[in-house]
Design a protein around this motif. Sequence first.
Motif, short mmCIF file in Angstrom:
data_model
loop_
_atom_site.label_atom_id
_atom_site.label_comp_id
_atom_site.label_asym_id
_atom_site.label_seq_id
_atom_site.Cartn_x
_atom_site.Cartn_y
_atom_site.Cartn_z
N MET A 159 16.99 29.17 -11.61
CA MET A 159 15.63 29.08 -12.17
C MET A 159 14.91 27.85 -11.65
N PHE A 160 15.64 26.74 -11.52
CA PHE A 160 15.03 25.50 -11.03
C PHE A 160 14.55 25.67 -9.58
N ILE B 6 23.26 34.25 -22.04
CA ILE B 6 24.03 33.69 -20.93
C ILE B 6 23.21 32.60 -20.27
N LEU B 7 23.64 31.37 -20.45
CA LEU B 7 22.98 30.23 -19.83
C LEU B 7 24.07 29.32 -19.27
N ASN B 8 24.17 29.31 -17.95
CA ASN B 8 25.21 28.52 -17.30
C ASN B 8 24.63 27.83 -16.07
N PRO B 9 25.42 26.98 -15.39
CA PRO B 9 24.88 26.27 -14.22
C PRO B 9 24.29 27.19 -13.15
N VAL C 207 25.76 32.04 -7.78
CA VAL C 207 25.40 30.63 -7.69
C VAL C 207 26.39 29.79 -8.48
N ARG C 208 26.77 30.26 -9.68
CA ARG C 208 27.75 29.52 -10.47
C ARG C 208 29.08 29.43 -9.72
N LEU D 54 16.46 34.62 -14.88
CA LEU D 54 15.99 34.50 -16.26
C LEU D 54 16.57 35.58 -17.16
N LEU D 55 16.81 36.76 -16.61
CA LEU D 55 17.31 37.89 -17.41
C LEU D 55 18.57 37.57 -18.21
N PRO D 56 19.57 36.90 -17.62
CA PRO D 56 20.78 36.62 -18.40
C PRO D 56 20.53 35.82 -19.67
#
Length: 258
Positions: free
Chosen positions: A35-36, A26-29, A242-243, A19-21
């Motif tokens: 988070m999911f 920063i919101l990427n796959p 993860v990305r 969540l920090l990014p």
Amino acid sequence: MKLRYIFLAVEIVIMMFFLLPVFSNILNPGNIAGMFISAVLILITVFWNKFKELCENMFKHTGGKIVIISVSVIVAAGIIYAAVLTGLMINACVKSPENSQAVVVLGCKVKGDSPSRMLRRRLDAAAEFLSEHEDVFCIVSGGKGDDEQISEAQAMQTYLVQKGISEERIIMEDQSVSTYENLENSCRILKEMGITGDIAIVTDGFHQYRAGFIADRFGYDTSAINSVTDFYNATMTPTYYVREWMAITNEYLKCLKR
């Protein structure tokens, strides 16, 4: 019960890392997936008794058994796959340069006409290496995004020159828009120059395996010059790993199609 609280605390901490990014835009796959998965684990832990009861009831029926076993196999295979990729990524980022004839710095976001924080860390690592190896030249690779005033290659060249690296040692590759194109275009330049030996790639540690995998397809063995990790970057590591698992998988699939 106490064990459940421990699991819940660990899962919440993991959720926070993904969540920090978001607070840094920063919101990427990588962090979306993180988070999911964290949310699913938290829900399972919070409602453990109901989840356990649901699984027990499903397991009484053939269809339910098939679903539970299939999901379990897929989850186990996913964990093993991620662990193998992580091992490959770690192994790639510890391959220090020995006889590298050239350095390729992979581009990253440029803010206006200045390198972003992540790109500056790559360039600082490149500048240190180039200062210690004055016979090695450098390719800075990265095109211009729609929201960038200049190409990443131009921003990188300017930064390295300011760090004391001679402009004559820096070759700009300013047409690429992806890691694959970074390496494809840079390797073409190297071949035109008659460089066929090992090359050192400057990027973040988590990125080294994929970069090396692509470079290998163009006939180059690679070693790693990793950008320096600071506290801010360390908090982003789960998201980027993860990305990167997803990006590496995409490269594998591309290979199968070719």
